[in-house]
Design a protein around this motif. Sequence first.
Motif, PDB file in Angstrom:
ATOM      1  N   LEU A 170       0.829  -1.211   0.000  1.00 53.54           N
ATOM      2  CA  LEU A 170       0.000   0.000   0.000  1.00 53.54           C
ATOM      3  C   LEU A 170       0.861   1.259   0.000  1.00 53.54           C
ATOM      4  CD1 LEU A 170      -2.808  -1.082   2.468  1.00 53.54           C
ATOM      5  CD2 LEU A 170      -3.087  -0.561   0.040  1.00 53.54           C
ATOM      6  N   GLU A 171       1.948   1.240   0.749  1.00 47.30           N
ATOM      7  CA  GLU A 171       2.850   2.399   0.769  1.00 47.30           C
ATOM      8  C   GLU A 171       3.521   2.598  -0.586  1.00 47.30           C
ATOM      9  OE1 GLU A 171       2.985   4.753   3.038  1.00 47.30           O
ATOM     10  OE2 GLU A 171       1.435   3.611   4.071  1.00 47.30           O
ATOM     11  N   ALA A 172       3.841   1.513  -1.278  1.00 45.53           N
ATOM     12  CA  ALA A 172       4.414   1.627  -2.629  1.00 45.53           C
ATOM     13  C   ALA A 172       3.388   2.256  -3.579  1.00 45.53           C
ATOM     14  CB  ALA A 172       4.841   0.262  -3.142  1.00 45.53           C
ATOM     15  N   TYR A 226      -3.969  -8.616  -4.018  1.00 49.75           N
ATOM     16  CA  TYR A 226      -2.535  -8.305  -3.939  1.00 49.75           C
ATOM     17  C   TYR A 226      -2.260  -7.261  -2.855  1.00 49.75           C
ATOM     18  CZ  TYR A 226       2.065  -6.564  -5.276  1.00 49.75           C
ATOM     19  OH  TYR A 226       3.376  -6.159  -5.255  1.00 49.75           O
ATOM     20  N   LEU A 227      -3.130  -6.272  -2.743  1.00 44.97           N
ATOM     21  CA  LEU A 227      -2.915  -5.193  -1.782  1.00 44.97           C
ATOM     22  C   LEU A 227      -3.338  -5.559  -0.360  1.00 44.97           C
ATOM     23  CD1 LEU A 227      -4.110  -2.211  -3.980  1.00 44.97           C
ATOM     24  CD2 LEU A 227      -1.761  -2.670  -3.260  1.00 44.97           C
ATOM     25  N   THR A 228      -4.364  -6.424  -0.225  1.00 41.37           N
ATOM     26  CA  THR A 228      -4.924  -6.699   1.092  1.00 41.37           C
ATOM     27  C   THR A 228      -4.624  -8.094   1.624  1.00 41.37           C
ATOM     28  OG1 THR A 228      -7.031  -7.526   0.215  1.00 41.37           O
ATOM     29  CG2 THR A 228      -6.859  -5.147   0.654  1.00 41.37           C
ATOM     30  N   GLY A 229      -4.376  -9.043   0.734  1.00 41.12           N
ATOM     31  CA  GLY A 229      -4.178 -10.420   1.158  1.00 41.12           C
ATOM     32  C   GLY A 229      -5.467 -11.165   1.414  1.00 41.12           C
ATOM     33  N   ARG A 230      -6.588 -10.563   1.080  1.00 42.52           N
ATOM     34  CA  ARG A 230      -7.900 -11.190   1.285  1.00 42.52           C
ATOM     35  C   ARG A 230      -8.620 -11.314  -0.042  1.00 42.52           C
ATOM     36  NH1 ARG A 230     -11.176  -9.595   6.340  1.00 42.52           N
ATOM     37  NH2 ARG A 230     -12.009 -11.561   5.677  1.00 42.52           N
ATOM     38  N   GLU A 271     -21.775 -10.809  -8.586  1.00 39.43           N
ATOM     39  CA  GLU A 271     -22.079  -9.812  -9.615  1.00 39.43           C
ATOM     40  C   GLU A 271     -21.981  -8.384  -9.090  1.00 39.43           C
ATOM     41  OE1 GLU A 271     -25.801 -10.643 -11.492  1.00 39.43           O
ATOM     42  OE2 GLU A 271     -25.234 -12.674 -11.988  1.00 39.43           O
ATOM     43  N   ARG A 272     -21.672  -8.238  -7.826  1.00 35.13           N
ATOM     44  CA  ARG A 272     -21.605  -6.904  -7.240  1.00 35.13           C
ATOM     45  C   ARG A 272     -20.264  -6.238  -7.541  1.00 35.13           C
ATOM     46  NH1 ARG A 272     -23.957 -10.150  -3.323  1.00 35.13           N
ATOM     47  NH2 ARG A 272     -26.099  -9.608  -2.880  1.00 35.13           N
ATOM     48  N   LEU A 273     -20.291  -4.925  -7.515  1.00 34.52           N
ATOM     49  CA  LEU A 273     -19.075  -4.147  -7.718  1.00 34.52           C
ATOM     50  C   LEU A 273     -18.202  -4.226  -6.469  1.00 34.52           C
ATOM     51  CD1 LEU A 273     -17.439  -2.103  -9.401  1.00 34.52           C
ATOM     52  CD2 LEU A 273     -18.767  -0.305  -8.295  1.00 34.52           C
ATOM     53  N   LEU A 274     -16.944  -4.528  -6.659  1.00 38.94           N
ATOM     54  CA  LEU A 274     -15.976  -4.591  -5.570  1.00 38.94           C
ATOM     55  C   LEU A 274     -14.961  -3.486  -5.783  1.00 38.94           C
ATOM     56  CD1 LEU A 274     -14.802  -6.148  -3.127  1.00 38.94           C
ATOM     57  CD2 LEU A 274     -13.531  -7.537  -4.776  1.00 38.94           C
ATOM     58  N   VAL A 275     -14.803  -2.617  -4.784  1.00 37.60           N
ATOM     59  CA  VAL A 275     -13.926  -1.458  -4.920  1.00 37.60           C
ATOM     60  C   VAL A 275     -13.119  -1.285  -3.637  1.00 37.60           C
ATOM     61  CG1 VAL A 275     -13.843   1.050  -5.214  1.00 37.60           C
ATOM     62  CG2 VAL A 275     -15.549  -0.276  -6.445  1.00 37.60           C
ATOM     63  N   LEU A 276     -11.844  -0.993  -3.806  1.00 39.38           N
ATOM     64  CA  LEU A 276     -10.981  -0.620  -2.687  1.00 39.38           C
ATOM     65  C   LEU A 276     -10.558   0.817  -2.910  1.00 39.38           C
ATOM     66  CD1 LEU A 276      -9.221  -1.340  -0.184  1.00 39.38           C
ATOM     67  CD2 LEU A 276      -7.427  -1.973  -1.807  1.00 39.38           C
ATOM     68  N   LEU A 277     -10.861   1.680  -1.947  1.00 34.70           N
ATOM     69  CA  LEU A 277     -10.469   3.093  -2.007  1.00 34.70           C
ATOM     70  C   LEU A 277      -9.165   3.263  -1.247  1.00 34.70           C
ATOM     71  CD1 LEU A 277     -10.962   6.108  -2.610  1.00 34.70           C
ATOM     72  CD2 LEU A 277     -12.309   6.191  -0.504  1.00 34.70           C
ATOM     73  N   VAL A 278      -8.150   3.766  -1.913  1.00 37.66           N
ATOM     74  CA  VAL A 278      -6.855   4.036  -1.277  1.00 37.66           C
ATOM     75  C   VAL A 278      -6.645   5.537  -1.293  1.00 37.66           C
ATOM     76  CG1 VAL A 278      -4.383   3.611  -1.333  1.00 37.66           C
ATOM     77  CG2 VAL A 278      -5.964   1.829  -2.119  1.00 37.66           C
TER      78      VAL A 278
END
Length: 51
Positions: free
Chosen positions: A6-8, A31-35, A41-48
């Motif tokens: 995440l820092e990278a 890759y970023l979370t390990g989970r 069918e739902r939208l999956l989003v990670l906000l950084v």
Amino acid sequence: MYQNRLEALRGKMKEGALSQVLVTDAASIFYLTGRWIEAGERLLVLLVKEE
């Protein structure tokens, strides 16, 4: 979470003058979370954010 990954990403965000990034690819989120999250069918989003 993989703090070093995440820092990278945050370092690359600073280079590109971005304050936040939306990650929508399931493999990239893993890759970023390990989970692995099975969203179906739902939208999956990670906000950084930069902070």
